[in-house]
Design a protein around this motif. Structure first.
Motif: not given
Lengths: 550, 123
Positions: B45-53, B78-84, B110-123
């Motif tokens: 799949x060669x993802x640009x970003x990983x979103x993982x539990x 880019x790897x992002x975790x989603x966790x409680x 409603x803002x999840x996609x924006x959050x992911x994008x913001x993290x990816x664009x952050x240096x």
């Protein structure tokens, strides 16, 4: 010692110039002081007889003098022996010290001018004063006294002594004061105390180890310490701390010892593992009378505490995950429905979804509050306080708990909500407090019973009480009910479903408002939990409270 | 389109996240409900970003990340975790393990996609 003679007596003084121990009458000399006139024959006869008598008397006198010299010598030796061994003091007829020997001065540190002329009671421990007054009465009756006494030395230390006090009188039997003979027993007592201390340490259930701080050579291990490492007897003697089979890092130990040398550091605690158990070693440095230093290490098995802390952490993590995961789905689904992502909702449906979404948000807030309990206690949580009417919050809490009360078949009735009860509080937090107390009350009440939520405005506080007629809490459990993770021992956990955090959250929130909590309960009769907040008077009130977040 | 690989064991959250991520139309989302499935398909799949539990049965999210990092092409994705499990020390630990950030559950759909994008664009 000195001797002197006058017309009637030969005086023998010992023990220094001020004291008189023996006064010996010169009875044998007295007949020759005055001789009546006689005839020549008689004189001749008498002369011969007198010569014989004089010679006899002279010989007798010489014998007496010789005997006195021997007696004097013997007394001198006895006095020296007494002075070398014992602490001596004498009082005069006014019960003031008139003589002390050098031993007394050496033992107490006083100079002669510190004590001569003073009453002995001034040098005794104050709490013993009455005791010595009684002794003095006995001495005045002519009785002697023996026992242990405690004298205060010049440096403030206490000198223990085995003491004999004798009444002193003159040849007419008149009271002349006392003579006290003491043997210093302070060291003996210290030694006995040291033996007792060591015996106590040996029997102490906590492992205790003593070692030399530089060489780390072991000098003492109590039974518990030896059992911990599987040693017995005195096999530890000659060994080093590094020989002890504990996983205690010696470099860390030396660091700890260095810290003990820093001013103001009385104890250093090192945590380490041994056989899978967690131990804390409390290190303390002591200086012996000889000036040598020793390090005491007292070990505590912390496994229970560590396990409890781990369980708490795990509990919080589990609550966090188990509640937040379904909340994610609920809140996310509601949010997407409300956003129109799934299509336009009919108005009525949208209203209900909005209610559900708002309450999902409230649940999130409560979960977060539980997880933030540590922050509350640590004083790191902000409270948005404003003056408001606690009655409104109580009414809101009753409504919020209605479903819960119905579930347990309990009726909730409010009292005192007719007039405002103003306080300065964070509405969401106090709602959480009251909701928590109401749900507890319902949970532990019998079906069909009543729970009362009462507000009372007092002089300086507003008091909210939640009263139930439930199963009650055993008296022995009451003191710890506000502690975290505590439940009454009679609580049926399977059916009552409590986390054990509720009351500690209540207490933490109330205390952050400057308030207090109270708990009273009678087993089988019911429980009252109250909290009081400082009463507020504020011109800006009334205003609309927004209790529910979201 | 940004290629996003989402790994999450809870089917409800998978469904909600899919809708949330596809709302703005910037993500091409591939979802896996099993870490092993993610390992099997990630390279292709060669993802640009990983979103993982984080907490998943069989393999935790941080272990999955370290395994994914071993795959060619995914060393720096880019790897992002989603966790409680979002206590400060836990978040710090995940960042030290190679995550760029952590999104705390419950997330705002409603803002999840924006959050992911913001993290990816952050240096």
């Amino acid at each position: 010692m000195s001797m002197s003679a006058d017309n009637n007596t030969l005086r023998v003084a010992i023990l220094g110039s001020c004291s008189v121990l023996a006064t010996i009458p010169l009875m044998a000399v007295a007949p020759f002081v005055s001789i009546p006139p006689l005839t020549n024959l008689a004189i001749g006869t008498l002369a011969a007889g007198c010569t014989s008598m004089i010679l006899t008397s002279i010989l007798r006198l010489r014998g007496t003098q010789s005997s006195l010299r021997k007696k004097q010598h013997q007394l001198e030796q006895e006095a020296k022996a007494l002075n070398d061994h014992a602490i001596l003091s004498m009082t005069d007829s006014d019960t003031r010290i008139c003589y002390v020997n050098q031993k007394f001065l050496d033992a107490t540190g006083y100079a002669p001018e510190d004590v001569i002329g003073k009453e002995p009671v001034e040098f005794y421990e104050k709490k013993d004063a009455a005791f010595y007054t009684d002794i003095n009465k006995r001495l005045r009756r002519g009785e002697s006294w023996s026992g242990e006494t405690r004298m205060r030395c010049k440096d403030g230390s206490i000198m223990y002594s085995q003491t004999t006090i004798l009444p002193r009188d003159d040849d007419q039997g008149r009271w002349q004061g006392t003579i006290a003979v003491r043997t210093d027993t302070t060291e003996m007592r210290r030694a006995a105390a040291a033996i007792d201390t060591v015996a106590a340490l040996r029997g102490l259930s906590e492992p205790v180890v003593m070692f030399m701080p530089d060489s780390l050579e072991l000098v003492f291990m109590n039974r518990a310490a030896k059992e911990t490492v599987g040693w017995s007897g005195d096999t530890y003697l000659g060994k080093s701390v590094s020989d002890v089979p504990l996983d205690l890092d010696i470099d860390r130990l030396r660091d700890g010892l260095r810290q003990l040398d820093e001013p103001g550091t009385e104890q250093v605690v090192l945590r380490f593992m041994h056989m899978g158990a967690t131990f804390d070693a409390g290190l303390q440095m002591i200086t012996l009378q000889s000036g040598e230093r020793r390090c005491f290490a007292i070990f505590r098995d912390m496994s229970g505490e560590v396990e409890l802390a781990r369980a708490r952490e795990e509990f919080i993590a589990t609550v966090s995950h188990e509640l937040r995961t379904p909340l994610t789905a609920i809140k996310g689904a509601m949010g997407l429905l409300l956003s129109g992502a799934t299509g336009t909702l009919p108005d009525k449906s949208r209203d209900f979804v909005a209610i559900a979404h708002r309450n999902a948000e409230r649940l999130v807030l409560i979960v977060n509050d539980i997880l933030d309990l540590e922050k509350i206690v640590a004083g790191k949580m902000e409270f948005r306080r404003e003056v408001g009417d606690l009655c409104e919050v109580l009414i809101e809490a009753k409504a919020a708990n209605q479903a819960y009360a119905d579930q347990y078949g309990v009726t909730v009735r409010l009292e005192g909500t007719d007039s405002p009860a103003l306080a300065d509080f964070d509405a969401a937090r106090i709602l959480q407090v009251i909701t928590n107390l109401l749900s507890n009350a319902c949970k532990f009440s019998d079906k069909g019973s009543e729970v009362v939520g009462a507000i009372a405005v007092e002089d300086e506080v507003v008091k909210v009480s939640i009263i139930d007629n439930g199963i009650g809490i055993p008296e022995e459990d009451l003191p710890r009910m506000f502690d975290r993770f505590q439940q009454a021992s009679n609580a049926d956990r399977h059916h009552r479903d409590s986390s054990g955090l509720g009351l500690s959250i209540v207490k933490a929130i109330v205390e952050k408002h400057g308030g207090t909590t109270e708990l009273s309960s009678t087993l089988g009769v019911g429980t009252t939990v109250s909290f009081s907040l400082p009463r507020a008077v504020n011109a800006s009130w009334p205003k609309k409270l927004h209790v529910v977040a979201g | 389109m940004i290629k996003l690989l989402h790994v999450e064991d809870d089917p409800d959250i998978l469904e909600i996240a899919l809708m949330a991520l596809e709302l703005p139309g910037v993500f091409e989302v591939k979802q896996c409900s099993d870490p092993l499935e993610a390992l099997a398909t990630a390279q292709e799949f060669a993802p640009d970003v990983l979103l993982m539990d984080l907490m998943m049965p069989g393999m935790s999210g941080d272990v999955l990340l370290s395994r994914l990092r071993e795959l060619p092409g995914l060393e720096t994705t880019t790897a992002i975790f989603m966790t409680a499990r979002a206590q400060p020390h836990e978040i710090q630990s995940l960042i030290e393990k190679g995550a760029k950030d952590v999104i705390v559950k419950p997330f705002d759909a409603l803002t999840l996609a924006d959050q992911v994008q913001a993290i990816m664009e952050r240096p």
